[in-house]
Design an enzyme around this catalytic site. Structure first.
Site, PDB file in Angstrom:
ATOM      1  N   ARG A  14     -36.856  96.091  14.533  1.00 43.04           N
ATOM      2  CA  ARG A  14     -37.662  95.001  13.967  1.00 43.04           C
ATOM      3  C   ARG A  14     -37.014  93.684  14.352  1.00 43.04           C
ATOM      4  O   ARG A  14     -35.846  93.676  14.781  1.00 43.04           O
ATOM      5  CB  ARG A  14     -37.771  95.121  12.443  1.00 43.04           C
ATOM      6  N   GLY A  28     -36.389  96.736  -2.401  1.00 43.77           N
ATOM      7  CA  GLY A  28     -36.688  96.868  -3.824  1.00 43.77           C
ATOM      8  C   GLY A  28     -37.791  97.868  -4.073  1.00 43.77           C
ATOM      9  O   GLY A  28     -38.023  98.292  -5.187  1.00 43.77           O
ATOM     10  N   ARG A  79     -40.340 107.801   4.416  1.00 39.89           N
ATOM     11  CA  ARG A  79     -39.999 106.398   4.119  1.00 39.89           C
ATOM     12  C   ARG A  79     -41.249 105.569   3.898  1.00 39.89           C
ATOM     13  O   ARG A  79     -42.267 105.784   4.551  1.00 39.89           O
ATOM     14  CB  ARG A  79     -39.248 105.762   5.286  1.00 39.89           C
ATOM     15  N   CYS A 129     -44.363  58.484   2.443  1.00 39.69           N
ATOM     16  CA  CYS A 129     -42.930  58.250   2.295  1.00 39.69           C
ATOM     17  C   CYS A 129     -42.369  58.910   1.039  1.00 39.69           C
ATOM     18  O   CYS A 129     -41.213  58.748   0.709  1.00 39.69           O
ATOM     19  CB  CYS A 129     -42.612  56.761   2.301  1.00 39.69           C
ATOM     20  N   ARG A 134     -36.145  51.130   0.359  1.00 37.23           N
ATOM     21  CA  ARG A 134     -36.274  50.838  -1.078  1.00 37.23           C
ATOM     22  C   ARG A 134     -35.315  49.698  -1.397  1.00 37.23           C
ATOM     23  O   ARG A 134     -34.117  49.925  -1.580  1.00 37.23           O
ATOM     24  CB  ARG A 134     -35.895  52.066  -1.906  1.00 37.23           C
ATOM     25  N   LYS A 194     -42.574  99.354   9.974  1.00 43.73           N
ATOM     26  CA  LYS A 194     -41.727 100.423  10.480  1.00 43.73           C
ATOM     27  C   LYS A 194     -42.539 101.379  11.351  1.00 43.73           C
ATOM     28  O   LYS A 194     -42.144 101.725  12.469  1.00 43.73           O
ATOM     29  CB  LYS A 194     -41.124 101.179   9.285  1.00 43.73           C
ATOM     30  N   SER A 243     -49.068  53.634   2.736  1.00 51.45           N
ATOM     31  CA  SER A 243     -48.035  54.668   2.788  1.00 51.45           C
ATOM     32  C   SER A 243     -48.124  55.441   1.477  1.00 51.45           C
ATOM     33  O   SER A 243     -47.997  54.869   0.394  1.00 51.45           O
ATOM     34  CB  SER A 243     -46.658  54.035   2.949  1.00 51.45           C
ATOM     35  N   HIS A 276     -33.872  60.686  -9.572  1.00 50.54           N
ATOM     36  CA  HIS A 276     -33.003  59.664  -8.996  1.00 50.54           C
ATOM     37  C   HIS A 276     -31.848  60.291  -8.217  1.00 50.54           C
ATOM     38  O   HIS A 276     -31.606  59.963  -7.054  1.00 50.54           O
ATOM     39  CB  HIS A 276     -32.467  58.781 -10.133  1.00 50.54           C
TER      40      HIS A 276
HETATM   41  C1  PEP Z   1     -43.068  57.695  -4.132  1.00 53.98           C
HETATM   42  O1  PEP Z   1     -43.424  57.441  -5.268  1.00 53.98           O
HETATM   43  O2  PEP Z   1     -43.450  58.696  -3.509  1.00 53.98           O
HETATM   44  C2  PEP Z   1     -42.112  56.819  -3.433  1.00 53.98           C
HETATM   45  C3  PEP Z   1     -41.790  57.032  -2.181  1.00 53.98           C
HETATM   46  O3  PEP Z   1     -41.519  55.841  -4.160  1.00 53.98           O
HETATM   47  P1  PEP Z   1     -40.295  56.095  -5.168  1.00 53.98           P
HETATM   48  O4  PEP Z   1     -39.801  57.486  -4.953  1.00 53.98           O
HETATM   49  O5  PEP Z   1     -39.264  55.086  -4.828  1.00 53.98           O
HETATM   50  O6  PEP Z   1     -40.939  55.882  -6.490  1.00 53.98           O
END
Ligand code: PEP
Ligand code: MG
Length: 861
Positions: free
Chosen positions: A352, A105, A96, A810, A540, A26, A743, A434
């Site tokens: 700001r 807060g 202020r 991945c 997968r 400020k 990977s 999952h």
């Molecule tokens: C992981 O384990 O990061 C992966 C990509 O495989 P999954 O999530 O299918 O176990």
């Protein structure tokens, strides 16, 4: 000598916008606006270094501060022509807090400081407006009493309500000067009763009281918690801003308002804001009166009947609009401003950078490039990649009945339900469970791990404390924020067009990391391509077995206790699997496709109910009891660490053999059809032992040779591995002998490095985060010190063995901006994430590259 106090006022200032660390946000911006010649009421900022000193010296102030404050106050007095504490013509100030970053807060503001019995009477006389003067005084006692003296708000509210009842009125505006005078006496008596001493009448004592309260507020529990949650260091401290008061509540030629220099929800280049005539700032926020729009266009758009500032105060509005343009061209960003009009004169109280929606952020950035205010690099750096999630909520409005699947947790059988549902809500699980992984892949919003929900599946109800939601009730979930809302909230269709797609093409010019997608269905693959994916980084294959009759054949394969039995079941799956690959290869034409061979614990596929067992028994031509027996035998107590990944390929080679054959045949078919070669990468999961990979690679090479001989055609392929166990990281050099690529499966790598179940951890990790034991959920943002160190080791050892080794990630982290930056730093070639996160990853990758170049530029400065 240290300068503790920085002055600002109309036309000039000691500070600048860049001095936020010292002056707070400020204070630095008030100084900057003063330097720009904008109408800022004069004042001064006591620096954050005083705050630091205060805490290092048992709450004492540095020598000289008192004198500096006095002399700065003197110069304010000279500029406005009033004196602090003068009974005839008193100077009033606001006090202020102002940290480097805004911290709601914390103690915020005390207004009208300097009022006492005498100066209030003087103000009444001088302005000829006793109602205004006494209203200001009682507001001051109330604010000061609450934030500085610690007398709770409700005491004052109660007295006010009682007085209104006595007078038979319901609005503050119906009270006159005498009412306020009576309330002032009552307020003062209350303070005395609560504190045992009178409300301070000496303005200087008031001022030091307020300064001390601002510094003291840095360590209130609320402020400490806020800093923890937002990673703000304790030692930053706050500054204090003392500024001459201007009044928006002196009559009908006065007003106060807040505005954005552009529309913060759409980003449109239009002045956007509200104001109230004859009011003080807090009235705008309090929502008691309906604010008026700034512009005639805004008024029309909102169908307001109240006059806009543009028509009610034309001249001042013109001036304010000029300030708006000035601020934008100076800061080169959309600003959030506060202003007051006192007797027809405009004053700027704050500016700001304005908070905005993702959509607005994109539009503002792209427009500002067009307007020549910023360049493309700045535009790309300005968008928070995580905010793009906001643009990805999907509307399924045209699909008829919309259902949210609510479950304690999901399992493979729910795949159909998940497909049919527009969203998924579970009480167990976390970012990589999952439900979350599958839902993300499908682009379904999912809230997983909503631990406060109690689901009674039999009664078809769910409860959250006292709220009962029944089957058929309307619910809305926001997979971005984890919110679950009763009722229906309108949603929008995601698309990558307009500003969004333009900014993405700029981002692509800067990034070095490639971005692939995790996809196994044609729908996901197409979607990912539309979002700019440059290949599939993880298919997968197990997800391909959940569809239609396949799960039965799959179960048949699992419960078979002979190789022949398994082969018979696999023969049913093989053509379906091959057709899936054909479809994927067609969509991804010319781009690399990484196919992972079967990974999940067999346990997950076991038939559970008697009817499922009967179905499998019928398909396999065995008895239901036999199936039940096999299922019982295959149950594992720790399936995540059990018979899964390449261990399946080692013990049941016919499974991987079938998959490899399906891949090679599909690649050959697509090559025949299109004339283009498909770049396939066959990936082995959960390798811990180099020998696992060499055995399986040998088998894959053999199948490749067989298919090539049969079809009289070869297709190029690579065999590589996932790196998702600590041992694999440590053995990376030996594994790289047979792996053409790595990977990183950071979901499992995080799980096994921490020894923390990815399906259950969310429940207690929240507690860890709250208590600061972990800064963030390591399943969401890659842990750079532990898991990240293992990744680094694997990169280094792998490349040492095989310099051309392709490296990617991945795990779910591939779509998390901070983790993407980490991947760029350690030199991965690509990240792979769910389709909807592809734009986020593209942007984060560009920002990582831009941060690198600016760091390099600094290094050579
Ligand atoms: C992981 O384990 O990061 C992966 C990509 O495989 P999954 O999530 O299918 O176990
Ligand atoms: Mg894994």
């Amino acid at each position: 000598m240290t300068q503790w106090v920085y002055r600002f006022g109309e036309g000039k200032a000691d500070g600048r916008a860049e001095m936020k660390n010292l002056l707070g946000g400020k204070g630095a911006n008030l100084a900057e606006m003063s330097n720009l010649g904008l109408p800022v009421p004069p004042g001064f900022t006591i620096t954050t270094e005083v705050c630091t000193y205060f805490y290092q010296n048992a709450k004492a102030y540095p020598a000289g501060l008192e004198g500096d404050v006095k002399s700065a106050l003197g110069s304010v007095e000279t500029q406005v022509g009033r004196k602090f504490g003068d009974a005839d013509n008193p100077l009033l100030v606001s006090v202020r807090s102002g940290a480097r970053v805004s911290m709601p807060g914390m103690m915020d503001t005390v207004l009208n400081l300097g009022l006492n019995d005498k100066t209030a009477a003087g103000l009444a006389k001088r302005t000829g407006n006793p109602r205004f003067a006494y209203d200001s005084y009682r507001r001051f006692i109330q604010m000061y009493g609450h934030v500085v003296l610690g007398v709770d708000h409700h005491h004052f509210e109660e007295l006010l309500e009682l007085h209104k009842e006595d007078r038979g009125v319901s609005l503050d505006t119906e009270l006159g000067a005498e009412d306020w005078q009576k309330l002032i006496e009552a307020y003062k008596a209350k303070v005395k009763e609560e504190l045992g001493e009178a409300f301070p009448q000496d303005p200087l004592r008031q001022l030091w009281g307020a300064i001390g309260a601002v510094f003291g507020s840095w360590l209130t529990a609320r402020a400490v918690t806020y800093r923890k949650l937002h990673n703000i260091p304790e030692n930053w401290g706050t500054a204090v801003n003392v500024q001459a008061m201007v009044f928006g509540n002196m009559g009908d030629d006065c007003a106060t308002g807040v505005a954005f220099t552009r529309n913060p929800s759409t980003g449109a280049n239009e002045f956007y804001g509200e104001f109230l005539v004859n009011a003080q700032g807090e009235d705008v926020v309090a929502g008691i009166r309906t604010p008026q729009h700034l512009t005639i266009a805004g008024k029309k758009a909102n169908r307001s009947t109240l006059p806009a500032m543009e028509e009610a105060m034309t001249a001042v509005f013109g001036e304010l609009d000029g300030v708006r343009k000035r601020l934008e061209s100076h800061y080169r960003d959309m600003q959030d401003i506060e202003f007051t009009v006192e007797r027809g004169k405009l004053y700027m109280l704050q500016t700001r950078s304005g908070k905005r929606t993702a959509q607005a952020a994109l539009k503002v950035a792209v427009d500002m490039v067009g307007e020549g205010l910023i360049d493309r690099r700045q535009a790309v750096s300005r968008i928070d990649p995580a905010s793009l999630d906001q643009l990805q909520a999907e509307d399924r409005g045209a699909r008829g009945e919309k259902v949210i699947l609510v479950r304690t947790e999901t399992s493979p059988e729910d795949i159909h339900g998940m497909h049919a549902a527009v969203g998924v809500l579970t009480t167990r699980g976390g970012m990589t469970s999952h439900a979350a992984v599958v839902a993300r892949g499908m682009g379904r919003p999912c809230v997983s791990g909503a631990g406060d929900l109690r689901i009674d599946e039999a009664a078809r109800i769910m409860k959250v404390r006292d709220v009962v939601v029944r089957d058929g009730d309307l619910l809305t979930i926001d997979g971005g924020t984890g919110e679950v809302m009763l009722g229906e909230v309108p949603t929008i269709q995601p698309e990558l067009s307009g500003d969004f797609s333009e900014l993405m093409t700029w981002a692509d010019q800067f990034r070095r990391l490639k971005v692939r997608t995790n996809a196994e269905t044609p729908t996901d693959a197409r979607m990912a391509r539309r979002f700019g994916a440059e290949g599939i980084g993880l298919c997968r294959t197990e997800h391909m077995f959940f569809d239609g009759g396949r799960i039965v054949a799959m179960r048949e394969m699992i419960v078979a206790d002979t190789t022949e039995g398994r082969r018979a079941a696999l023969a049913k799956i093989m053509p379906m699997q091959r057709d899936d690959f054909v479809e994927l290869f067609r969509i991804m034409r010319g781009l690399p496709v990484t196919i992972r061979l079967l990974d999940p614990p067999l346990h997950e596929f076991l038939p559970n109910s008697r009817s499922e067992m009967e179905e499998v028994a019928k398909a396999a031509g065995v008895s239901t009891d036999h199936v039940a027996q096999r299922a019982a035998m295959l149950k594992e107590s720790n399936p995540m660490l059990g018979h899964r990944g390449c261990r399946l390929g080692i013990t049941y080679p016919e499974v991987y053999e079938m998959q490899a054959r399906a891949i090679f045949e599909a690649a050959t078919l697509v090559k025949q059809e299109t004339g283009e070669t498909v770049e396939t990468e066959i990936m082995i999961p959960l390798v811990a032992i180099p020998r696992e990979l060499s055995i399986l690679k040998e088998m894959i090479d053999r199948v490749a040779g067989e298919v090539a001989a049969a079809r009289k055609m070869t297709t190029p392929y690579l065999v590589g591995t996932m790196i998702e166990l600590p041992r694999a990281c440590l053995m990376a050099d030996k594994i790289a002998v047979d792996a053409a690529f790595f990977s990183f499966g950071t979901n499992d790598l995080t799980q096994t490095t921490y020894g923390l179940s990815r399906d259950d951890a969310a429940r207690f990790l929240q507690d860890y985060e709250r208590r600061g034991i972990l800064p963030v959920d390591p399943f969401i943002t890659l842990d750079p010190e532990g898991v990240g160190e293992l990744v680094k080791i694997a990169v280094e050892r792998g490349r040492r063995q095989r310099p051309e080794l392709k490296l990617g990630i991945c795990g779910e982290h591939g779509g998390d901006p901070a983790s993407v930056r980490f991947c760029a730093r350690v030199g991965l070639d690509y990240v792979s994430c769910s389709p909807f996160r592809v734009p986020i990853a593209r942007l984060a990758a560009a920002q990582a590259a831009l941060a690198d170049t600016s760091a390099a530029a600094h290094a050579t400065d």
